[in-house]
Each structure stands twice: as structure tokens, then as C-alpha cells.
Design a protein around this motif. Structure first.
Motif, PDB file in Angstrom:
ATOM      1  N   GLY A  75       2.496   6.427  -5.190  1.00 39.28           N
ATOM      2  CA  GLY A  75       2.015   5.579  -5.952  1.00 39.28           C
ATOM      3  C   GLY A  75       1.434   6.171  -7.096  1.00 39.28           C
ATOM      4  O   GLY A  75       0.364   5.779  -7.761  1.00 39.28           O
ATOM      5  N   ARG A 134      -2.762  10.845 -12.597  1.00 33.40           N
ATOM      6  CA  ARG A 134      -4.115  10.884 -12.526  1.00 33.40           C
ATOM      7  C   ARG A 134      -5.011  11.471 -11.438  1.00 33.40           C
ATOM      8  O   ARG A 134      -5.950  12.539 -11.629  1.00 33.40           O
ATOM      9  N   ASP A 160       6.547   7.539  -6.891  1.00 33.37           N
ATOM     10  CA  ASP A 160       6.145   6.327  -7.473  1.00 33.37           C
ATOM     11  C   ASP A 160       7.757   5.569  -7.888  1.00 33.37           C
ATOM     12  O   ASP A 160       8.663   6.172  -8.074  1.00 33.37           O
ATOM     13  N   THR A 178       8.127   3.784 -10.714  1.00 33.08           N
ATOM     14  CA  THR A 178       8.239   3.832 -12.230  1.00 33.08           C
ATOM     15  C   THR A 178       8.872   5.053 -12.728  1.00 33.08           C
ATOM     16  O   THR A 178       7.812   6.058 -12.775  1.00 33.08           O
ATOM     17  N   GLN A 234      -3.260   5.357  -3.251  1.00 33.88           N
ATOM     18  CA  GLN A 234      -4.336   4.822  -3.982  1.00 33.88           C
ATOM     19  C   GLN A 234      -3.948   3.852  -4.723  1.00 33.88           C
ATOM     20  O   GLN A 234      -3.016   3.674  -5.602  1.00 33.88           O
TER      21      GLN A 234
END
Ligand SMILES: C[S@@+](CC[C@H](N)C(=O)[O-])C[C@H]1O[C@@H](n2cnc3c(N)ncnc32)[C@H](O)[C@@H]1O
Length: 223
Positions: A69, A74, A91, A93, A135
């Protein structure tokens, strides 16, 4: 159980996917407008991770990590790439993964794989990872899918590898967020699901210095 809050599983996943598709590919987007807490979050995570990098019975390798995710990366950029030789990102997206290449800059060349997939459908390569970091995404999985995903993560670990979940926890009970289509669970339930996946908790820590109005955030390390 929290899965009883999910009336229609297909809708639960579709709604989340649609929500994230429209979110800006920025640090602020990743943190729902709380971009300013990113540094505090990363510092807390560094401190938590440190105990597994020092000499001792739990010391892990530093070859490969997986960011689950990951969004734009980041955490990959500031926590994982400074420690691990290569990092894989997964992820749901695709826009976030496309933007990651630019966001990570020069270090993007140390990303082994960009996997565009829901974690409910994703299987880490067996025996590959020293660290699997998960996370602010477990709320997007149903209880059954979370347990099954954690079991697959366990198979993805190298000797002495660990999985770390860092996420929001309620004080008691589960709460559905209809906006991004996620469930926030309490610690008892999260620990129960971890046990069901056949994992043992090695350490747990509350993130300090976050704003008062948000959920409490805990890091939990397991293998
Ligand atoms: C709150 S953001 C957190 C991003 C990153 N972990 C961080 O802390 O900066 C949640 C991320 O989970 C992703 N996501 C949502 N549902 C997912 C699913 N079922 N499988 C994989 N990723 C998902 C979103 O695309 C988004 O990037």
C-alpha cells in the motif's frame, strides 16, 4: 469481528479503489491532508525499526524490503531505501506507482518491482524479503483477506525477516469509514488476526507526538 461492517465485499473494494483514483499523488494526498505529520511518522518508524537492525537475536538482513500500500513511496523514499539495497512497491492505484518514479528521483533505480495490485490478490515472492512494511492500508482489507494476506507475507520472508504493520487503532470496536471505504479496528482484533495468520508479535509501540484529533497509531512487528 469487523467484517460484519462490510455488507457487500465487491462494493467495499470498488469504492476504495475509486476513492484513491481521485486522490492527488502527493505526500499530503497519501496522508489525507496530514502531510505535515509525515516527518514525525518517519522518525517514529526509524526508531521502531532500529531494534531489528542492531546486533542481537532479532537482527534482520538489509537486502530486500516490500512496501505494501506504498502509494507514491513516501515510506520507501525516507525509511526503506536508506536501509535496504532494493525495495519493491505494491499498490492498487496505478497513478501513484507511475508518479513514484519521479518522486523517488535518482533512487528509483533501486526499486526492484512496481506491482499494481490489491493486497487481497497479491502474493509476495516466497523467501524474498527481509522486511515487509504495511502502513495505513490494512483497513482496506476484510478480516479474512487480511489473515490470508499475512499468511502469504509470512512465506515471503527470508530467514530472520519481519513484517511490520503500522496503522490507526480505535480504543474499542471497529469503525467503518464510508468516505475511503476502510475499517479501523481495535488492537485486540488486529492482534487476533495476526495470531490467526500464524505470526507472533515481537514488539509493539504507540506513535508519539501525533495530533490529538486523529486515531492512535501503533507499530507492530511480527514474524
Ligand atoms: C493512506 S494511503 C497510505 C500510503 C502509504 N502507506 C503511506 O503511508 O504513505 C493508502 C494507500 O493504500 C492504497 N490501497 C487502498 N486499497 C488497497 C488495496 N486493497 N490493496 C493495495 N493498496 C491499496 C491506496 O492506493 C493508497 O496508496
Amino acid at each position: 469481528m469487523s467484517t460484519e461492517l462490510v455488507e457487500d465485499e465487491t462494493q467495499f473494494y470498488c469504492k476504495a479503489k475509486k476513492y484513491w483514483k481521485d486522490v492527488p499523488a502527493t505526500v499530503d494526498g497519501m496522508l489525507g491532508g496530514y502531510g505535515h505529520i509525515s516527518s514525525i511518522d518517519i522518525s517514529g518508524s526509524k526508531k521502531f525499526l532500529q531494534r531489528f537492525l542492531r546486533d542481537g537475536p532479532h537482527k534482520m538482513g538489509t537486502s530486500n524490503a516490500l512496501d505494501c500500500g506504498s502509494g507514491i513511496g513516501r515510506i520507501t523514499k525516507r525509511l526503506l531505501l536508506p536501509v535496504f539495497k532494493t525495495v519493491d512497491m505494491v499498490d492498487i492505484t496505478d497513478n501513484f506507482l507511475s508518479k513514484a518514479k519521479n518522486y523517488l528521483g535518482e533512487d528509483a533505480k533501486r526499486i526492484g518491482n512496481f506491482y499494481c495490485s490489491g493486497l487481497q490478490d497479491f502474493s509476495p515472492e516466497p523467501n524474498r524479503y527481509d522486511l515487509i512494511w504495511v502502513q495505513w492500508v490494512i483497513g482496506h482489507l476484510t478480516d479474512d483477506h487480511l489473515v490470508a494476506f499475512l499468511k502469504r507475507c509470512k512465506s515471503g520472508l527470508r530467514p530472520n525477516g519481519i513484517i511490520i504493520i503500522k496503522d490507526n487503532m480505535t480504543q474499542e470496536g471497529s469503525v467503518m469509514d464510508e468516505v475511503d471505504s476502510s475499517i479501523c479496528r481495535d488492537m485486540d482484533l488486529v492482534r487476533k488476526l495476526i495470531r490467526q495468520a500464524g505470526l507472533s508479535v515481537l514488539a509493539q509501540e504507540k506513535q508519539e507526538n501525533f495530533p490529538d484529533e486523529i486515531y492512535h497509531v501503533y507499530s507492530i512487528a511480527m514474524r
